[in-house]
Motif scaffolding. Structure first.
Motif, short mmCIF file in Angstrom:
data_model
loop_
_atom_site.label_atom_id
_atom_site.label_comp_id
_atom_site.label_asym_id
_atom_site.label_seq_id
_atom_site.Cartn_x
_atom_site.Cartn_y
_atom_site.Cartn_z
N ARG A 47 0.82 -1.20 0.00
CA ARG A 47 0.00 0.00 0.00
C ARG A 47 0.86 1.25 0.00
O ARG A 47 0.63 2.19 -0.78
CB ARG A 47 -0.95 0.01 1.21
CG ARG A 47 -1.76 1.29 1.32
CD ARG A 47 -2.94 1.13 2.25
NE ARG A 47 -3.88 0.16 1.74
CZ ARG A 47 -5.07 -0.08 2.31
NH1 ARG A 47 -5.41 0.55 3.40
NH2 ARG A 47 -5.87 -0.97 1.80
N ALA A 48 1.88 1.28 0.85
CA ALA A 48 2.77 2.44 0.88
C ALA A 48 3.49 2.59 -0.45
O ALA A 48 3.63 3.70 -0.98
CB ALA A 48 3.79 2.28 2.02
N PHE A 49 3.93 1.47 -1.03
CA PHE A 49 4.61 1.49 -2.32
C PHE A 49 3.69 2.06 -3.39
O PHE A 49 4.08 2.97 -4.16
CB PHE A 49 5.03 0.06 -2.68
CG PHE A 49 5.60 -0.09 -4.06
CD1 PHE A 49 6.92 0.18 -4.32
CD2 PHE A 49 4.79 -0.53 -5.11
CE1 PHE A 49 7.45 0.02 -5.60
CE2 PHE A 49 5.30 -0.69 -6.38
CZ PHE A 49 6.63 -0.42 -6.62
N THR A 50 2.46 1.57 -3.44
CA THR A 50 1.52 1.99 -4.47
C THR A 50 1.18 3.46 -4.35
O THR A 50 1.26 4.24 -5.32
CB THR A 50 0.24 1.14 -4.39
OG1 THR A 50 0.57 -0.24 -4.55
CG2 THR A 50 -0.75 1.56 -5.45
N GLU A 51 0.77 3.87 -3.18
CA GLU A 51 0.30 5.25 -3.01
C GLU A 51 1.43 6.25 -3.17
O GLU A 51 1.26 7.31 -3.80
CB GLU A 51 -0.36 5.38 -1.64
CG GLU A 51 -1.64 4.55 -1.52
CD GLU A 51 -2.26 4.64 -0.14
OE1 GLU A 51 -1.63 5.26 0.75
OE2 GLU A 51 -3.37 4.11 0.04
N PHE A 52 2.62 5.94 -2.64
CA PHE A 52 3.73 6.89 -2.72
C PHE A 52 4.18 7.08 -4.16
O PHE A 52 4.32 8.23 -4.64
CB PHE A 52 4.90 6.40 -1.86
CG PHE A 52 6.13 7.26 -1.97
CD1 PHE A 52 6.20 8.48 -1.32
CD2 PHE A 52 7.20 6.86 -2.76
CE1 PHE A 52 7.33 9.29 -1.44
CE2 PHE A 52 8.33 7.65 -2.88
CZ PHE A 52 8.40 8.86 -2.21
N PHE A 53 4.40 5.99 -4.89
CA PHE A 53 4.96 6.13 -6.23
C PHE A 53 3.92 6.57 -7.25
O PHE A 53 4.27 7.24 -8.23
CB PHE A 53 5.64 4.83 -6.65
CG PHE A 53 7.00 4.66 -6.02
CD1 PHE A 53 8.09 5.39 -6.47
CD2 PHE A 53 7.18 3.80 -4.95
CE1 PHE A 53 9.33 5.25 -5.87
CE2 PHE A 53 8.42 3.65 -4.35
CZ PHE A 53 9.50 4.39 -4.81
N MET A 94 6.23 2.07 -11.35
CA MET A 94 4.96 1.93 -12.05
C MET A 94 4.91 0.66 -12.91
O MET A 94 3.87 0.00 -13.00
CB MET A 94 4.74 3.16 -12.92
CG MET A 94 4.43 4.43 -12.15
SD MET A 94 2.69 4.54 -11.73
CE MET A 94 1.99 4.88 -13.34
N SER A 95 6.02 0.31 -13.52
CA SER A 95 6.05 -0.90 -14.36
C SER A 95 5.74 -2.14 -13.53
O SER A 95 4.97 -3.01 -13.94
CB SER A 95 7.42 -1.04 -15.03
OG SER A 95 7.69 0.07 -15.86
N THR A 96 6.34 -2.23 -12.34
CA THR A 96 6.07 -3.36 -11.45
C THR A 96 4.63 -3.36 -10.99
O THR A 96 3.98 -4.42 -10.90
CB THR A 96 7.02 -3.31 -10.24
OG1 THR A 96 8.37 -3.26 -10.69
CG2 THR A 96 6.82 -4.51 -9.35
N LEU A 97 4.11 -2.19 -10.67
CA LEU A 97 2.73 -2.08 -10.22
C LEU A 97 1.76 -2.57 -11.30
O LEU A 97 0.79 -3.28 -11.02
CB LEU A 97 2.42 -0.63 -9.85
CG LEU A 97 1.09 -0.35 -9.17
CD1 LEU A 97 0.99 -1.08 -7.85
CD2 LEU A 97 0.92 1.16 -8.95
#
Length: 554
Positions: free
Chosen positions: A98-104, A138-141
């Motif tokens: 969640r932190a990864f997604t929202e931050f980036f 973003m590519s990983t997401l």
């Protein structure tokens, strides 16, 4: 659940790795939604760099830069993007999805907004470098979202589909960018990207990924490795880009940058080699099968560089610009979509070499067809050849990466090594392809030019007549016969240079066809060896990853 540590999962929901999402069962509607969001995020991740790469000539004026200077924009993106997975994988593992997604996602949107306020080349380069960092995340997401659309037995098809979608931003950029430039030059491109980014961010916040495990991942020595490896890769990217543009032996600082990059990368490898718990597993990366897969990833990027260096370069040598290439890249876009659909639908997890060989054979044939170009060739004559390259690239890349990921699933500790290997081969492979093909084209152009000029003599009646016809076009403007003769000679020289360039591009297409054909022969040979000489064991069931917290020692 503790801050760091595993939680109890149903066997079908367990995340493959710490830092990746769990995989609960979804309804059909929700799977479709995940696939659509994943495709949107993946396209958004690559679109910014694609818009810049497709419009370097058009951005020189708005940013007040020479052609060599404007090439810093895509290079700055690669300089940061290629090495960021060293830290991003562990960021997800330690701080959670969640932190990864929202931050980036927020960072990517802010950086896209920052493009609208760029006032010169220096600030544009800084923003592009920062964009490379967010683009890697973003590519990983996008991949994580796409995988949620597939059940466990078919999850490899999600990998193939996601990698195919990742090849779409460049043709999309060529299709739409001309209208965007007319709308607002540099800012028109990034208003478009900002709109897509905002839509993607809204979709990601509305449709969240399932939770995953968190572990304490970072170790102090990780940052030393990154401090050595990242600038080494950045300097290598600069060398590959500007070696061709400024020429390899004519500019001293290119040699200095190459030497410094080698020292830094080797130093980072030495640090990793001496650690008890390395960030990069060099022994795994040096394994023969992994090296072959990495070489395949680099070679396919070299072959696919034909579209940007070969086809686009030749069209521009003939005086065409992006407006005249819209339909050509629409064909490439549709062919790539068709290729990823065919690859995702037909690939068998136990026979991953077959689609790779077929894809390479199609790309080789497409490049060979393109090698018959001449000065009258227009985009319409390249629909078939370039469509075959787009289709073959989508057929080849997905199955190759699936075979590599299978080795990572068996050894989850090598996840960071895999992420760095894949990112480096894709980013640096593109630069190697552009540098190799561009250098080869210049070399062959000089060769063909010398041959053509050798046969031009003013004593030849046909040459004299050609000079006279060229000068006659300036008859109304120039009364001086000597001036008209000079203009006629200049027109003949320009025509000679154009023909030499076309012949050189044909040689580039033949080189690409040879590389793809040799690689296809090797893949088919490898498949025959495994089938008749050394049959591979049946794939083992996917192991459940060990998500226990690691000991923080170096």
């Amino acid at each position: 659940m503790s801050t760091y540590g595993p939680r109890e999962w149903h066997p079908d929901e367990r995340p493959l790795f710490p830092g990746s999402p769990s995989t609960p069962a979804h309804s059909t509607e929700r799977r479709i939604a995940y696939f659509c969001v994943g495709s949107l995020v993946t396209v958004t991740a690559g679109l910014g760099n694609a818009l810049v790469s497709a419009n370097l000539f058009n951005l020189q004026g708005p940013l007040g830069a020479y052609f060599t200077e404007i090439n810093w924009l895509p290079t700055a993106y690669v300089m940061t993007n290629a090495s960021m997975n060293l830290l991003l994988v562990k960021f997800r593992q330690q701080f959670g999805l969640r932190a990864f997604t929202e931050f980036f996602m927020a960072l990517y949107a802010l950086l896209t907004v920052a493009h609208l306020f760029v006032g010169g080349l220096g600030s544009a380069i800084a923003v592009r470098a920062a964009h490379g960092i967010a683009g890697a995340a973003m590519s990983t997401l996008g991949l994580f979202y796409t995988l949620q659309a597939f059940d466990r037995p078919n999850r490899f098809r999600g990998i193939i589909a996601s990698l195919g979608v990742a090849q779409l931003p460049l043709p999309i950029a060529y299709v739409f960018s001309s209208d965007l430039l007319r709308f607002g030059e540099w800012r028109g491109l990034y208003l478009f990207e900002l709109g897509i980014t905002v839509v993607a961010m809204a979709c990601v916040f509305a449709l969240k990924l399932p939770p995953g495990d968190r572990i304490k991942a970072f170790r102090p020595m990780d940052f030393l490795t990154f401090a050595l490896f990242a600038p080494g890769v950045a300097l290598l990217a600069v060398t590959l880009t500007f070696g061709r543009l400024l020429w390899w032996r004519d500019t001293a600082w290119i040699g200095v940058a190459l030497a410094a990059s080698i020292v830094l990368i080797v130093a980072s490898f030495y640090v990793e080699h001496t650690r008890r718990n390395p960030l990069l597993n060099l022994r795994w990366m040096a394994n023969g099968s992994i090296c072959r897969l990495a070489l395949g990833l680099v070679l396919v990027r070299i072959v696919l560089a034909e579209q940007s260096i070969g086809a686009v370069g030749m069209m521009r040598a003939l005086g065409l610009n992006n407006d005249q290439l819209t339909t050509l890249f629409t064909v490439i876009l549709l062919a790539t979509v068709l290729g990823l659909i065919v690859a995702a639908a037909t690939t068998n997890i136990q026979h991953l070499l077959a689609p790779q060989g077929i894809g390479l054979a199609i790309m080789s044939l497409g490049a060979f067809i393109a090698s018959f170009a001449n000065s009258l060739t227009r985009p319409e004559e390249m629909y078939l050849s370039q469509g075959m390259l787009g289709f073959g690239g989508a057929m080849f890349l997905g199955p190759l990466v699936v075979s590599l990921i299978g080795r990572v699933i068996a050894e989850p500790a090598n996840l960071v090594s895999f992420a760095v290997l894949f990112s480096a081969t894709q980013n640096m492979g593109s630069l190697v392809g552009s540098s190799l093909l561009g250098t080869f084209q210049v070399w062959r152009e000089k060769y063909h030019s010398s041959i053509l000029v050798e046969h031009l003599s003013a004593l030849d009646p046909q040459v004299a007549a050609r000079i006279a016809r060229g000068g006659a076009a300036f008859g109304r403007a120039l009364a001086d016969p000597a001036g008209r003769a000079h203009q006629g000679l200049a027109a003949l020289s320009a025509a000679t240079a154009r023909e030499a360039n076309i012949l050189a591009y044909n040689d580039v297409f033949l080189l690409i066809a040879a590389i793809a054909a040799l690689h296809a022969a090797w893949v088919f040979g490898r498949a025959a060896w495994e089938k008749y000489v050394e049959p591979p064991a049946l794939p083992a069931p996917i192991p459940q990853p060990d998500t226990r917290p690691e000991q923080v020692t170096d």
